[in-house]
Design a protein around this motif. Sequence first.
Motif, PDB file in Angstrom:
ATOM      1  N   GLY A 167       1.124  -1.715  -0.185  1.00 48.83           N
ATOM      2  CA  GLY A 167      -0.243  -0.055   0.254  1.00 48.83           C
ATOM      3  C   GLY A 167       0.785   0.811  -0.135  1.00 48.83           C
ATOM      4  O   GLY A 167       1.875   1.162  -0.074  1.00 48.83           O
ATOM      5  N   HIS A 168       0.385   2.742  -0.053  1.00 46.19           N
ATOM      6  CA  HIS A 168       0.725   3.907  -0.080  1.00 46.19           C
ATOM      7  C   HIS A 168       0.139   4.670   0.557  1.00 46.19           C
ATOM      8  O   HIS A 168      -1.400   4.574   1.358  1.00 46.19           O
ATOM      9  CB  HIS A 168       0.862   4.096  -1.052  1.00 46.19           C
ATOM     10  CG  HIS A 168      -0.093   4.213  -2.021  1.00 46.19           C
ATOM     11  ND1 HIS A 168      -0.949   3.397  -2.833  1.00 46.19           N
ATOM     12  CD2 HIS A 168      -1.524   5.779  -2.512  1.00 46.19           C
ATOM     13  CE1 HIS A 168      -2.506   4.076  -3.558  1.00 46.19           C
ATOM     14  NE2 HIS A 168      -1.622   5.481  -2.696  1.00 46.19           N
ATOM     15  N   PRO A 211       0.225   8.766   8.054  1.00 53.57           N
ATOM     16  CA  PRO A 211       0.341   7.559   7.765  1.00 53.57           C
ATOM     17  C   PRO A 211       0.060   6.299   8.698  1.00 53.57           C
ATOM     18  O   PRO A 211      -0.377   5.338   8.397  1.00 53.57           O
ATOM     19  CB  PRO A 211       2.362   8.234   9.256  1.00 53.57           C
ATOM     20  CG  PRO A 211       2.077   9.311   7.896  1.00 53.57           C
ATOM     21  CD  PRO A 211       0.826  10.317   8.608  1.00 53.57           C
ATOM     22  N   TRP A 212      -0.904   6.734   9.878  1.00 51.50           N
ATOM     23  CA  TRP A 212      -1.390   5.930  10.842  1.00 51.50           C
ATOM     24  C   TRP A 212      -3.180   5.901  10.294  1.00 51.50           C
ATOM     25  O   TRP A 212      -2.709   4.445  10.050  1.00 51.50           O
ATOM     26  CB  TRP A 212      -1.642   6.137  12.574  1.00 51.50           C
ATOM     27  CG  TRP A 212      -2.293   5.021  13.131  1.00 51.50           C
ATOM     28  CD1 TRP A 212      -3.498   5.291  13.285  1.00 51.50           C
ATOM     29  CD2 TRP A 212      -1.841   3.902  13.212  1.00 51.50           C
ATOM     30  NE1 TRP A 212      -3.893   3.870  13.572  1.00 51.50           N
ATOM     31  CE2 TRP A 212      -2.463   2.919  13.710  1.00 51.50           C
ATOM     32  CE3 TRP A 212      -0.470   2.989  12.863  1.00 51.50           C
ATOM     33  CZ2 TRP A 212      -2.460   2.209  14.003  1.00 51.50           C
ATOM     34  CZ3 TRP A 212      -0.279   2.074  13.193  1.00 51.50           C
ATOM     35  CH2 TRP A 212      -1.562   1.208  14.047  1.00 51.50           C
ATOM     36  N   ARG A 244      -6.282   1.784   6.971  1.00 53.35           N
ATOM     37  CA  ARG A 244      -6.819   1.460   6.033  1.00 53.35           C
ATOM     38  C   ARG A 244      -5.987   0.609   4.560  1.00 53.35           C
ATOM     39  O   ARG A 244      -6.831  -0.059   4.324  1.00 53.35           O
ATOM     40  CB  ARG A 244      -6.774   3.082   4.510  1.00 53.35           C
ATOM     41  CG  ARG A 244      -7.629   3.034   3.506  1.00 53.35           C
ATOM     42  CD  ARG A 244      -7.915   4.552   3.124  1.00 53.35           C
ATOM     43  NE  ARG A 244      -6.172   4.785   2.319  1.00 53.35           N
ATOM     44  CZ  ARG A 244      -5.454   4.616   1.827  1.00 53.35           C
ATOM     45  NH1 ARG A 244      -5.600   3.386   0.935  1.00 53.35           N
ATOM     46  NH2 ARG A 244      -4.207   4.953   1.909  1.00 53.35           N
ATOM     47  N   GLU A 245      -5.115   0.250   4.644  1.00 52.49           N
ATOM     48  CA  GLU A 245      -4.302  -0.443   4.036  1.00 52.49           C
ATOM     49  C   GLU A 245      -3.856  -1.404   4.751  1.00 52.49           C
ATOM     50  O   GLU A 245      -4.475  -2.916   3.991  1.00 52.49           O
ATOM     51  CB  GLU A 245      -2.960  -0.113   3.624  1.00 52.49           C
ATOM     52  CG  GLU A 245      -2.581   1.241   3.070  1.00 52.49           C
ATOM     53  CD  GLU A 245      -3.375   0.807   0.974  1.00 52.49           C
ATOM     54  OE1 GLU A 245      -3.132  -0.207   0.978  1.00 52.49           O
ATOM     55  OE2 GLU A 245      -3.513   1.734   0.084  1.00 52.49           O
ATOM     56  N   GLU A 301       0.650   4.868  17.366  1.00 54.54           N
ATOM     57  CA  GLU A 301       0.362   5.278  16.440  1.00 54.54           C
ATOM     58  C   GLU A 301       1.429   6.443  15.649  1.00 54.54           C
ATOM     59  O   GLU A 301       0.699   6.950  14.845  1.00 54.54           O
ATOM     60  CB  GLU A 301      -1.277   5.943  16.349  1.00 54.54           C
ATOM     61  CG  GLU A 301      -2.167   4.912  17.089  1.00 54.54           C
ATOM     62  CD  GLU A 301      -3.237   5.483  17.605  1.00 54.54           C
ATOM     63  OE1 GLU A 301      -4.216   7.106  17.369  1.00 54.54           O
ATOM     64  OE2 GLU A 301      -4.305   4.504  17.254  1.00 54.54           O
ATOM     65  N   ARG A 302       2.587   6.417  16.025  1.00 57.68           N
ATOM     66  CA  ARG A 302       3.400   7.113  15.484  1.00 57.68           C
ATOM     67  C   ARG A 302       4.853   6.805  14.630  1.00 57.68           C
ATOM     68  O   ARG A 302       5.349   6.214  14.954  1.00 57.68           O
ATOM     69  CB  ARG A 302       3.906   8.374  16.321  1.00 57.68           C
ATOM     70  CG  ARG A 302       2.505   9.578  17.210  1.00 57.68           C
ATOM     71  CD  ARG A 302       3.582  10.394  17.439  1.00 57.68           C
ATOM     72  NE  ARG A 302       3.972  11.091  16.867  1.00 57.68           N
ATOM     73  CZ  ARG A 302       4.092  12.167  16.902  1.00 57.68           C
ATOM     74  NH1 ARG A 302       3.276  12.734  17.146  1.00 57.68           N
ATOM     75  NH2 ARG A 302       4.932  13.445  16.083  1.00 57.68           N
TER      76      ARG A 302
END
Length: 67
Positions: free
Chosen positions: A23-24, A31-32, A37-38, A55-56
Amino acid sequence: MEETHGQLLLVVHRKAGLWLPAGHVEPGEDPWAAVVRESRKELGIEAGASPVAGERPFFLTVTRTWG
């Protein structure tokens, strides 16, 4: 508490020549949020934050590709 196995799925990015997470990150996306999502889209699982990084994400690469 859910059992964890410390596993990470990586795929070969043909253009970058690197092993990367699937993914991207979309432009302007956190980013989290991209990880969540991915993971849902590509693996059908809910992402869980690492006890180390939370989450970072602490490592991010940008690779320019063509095509």
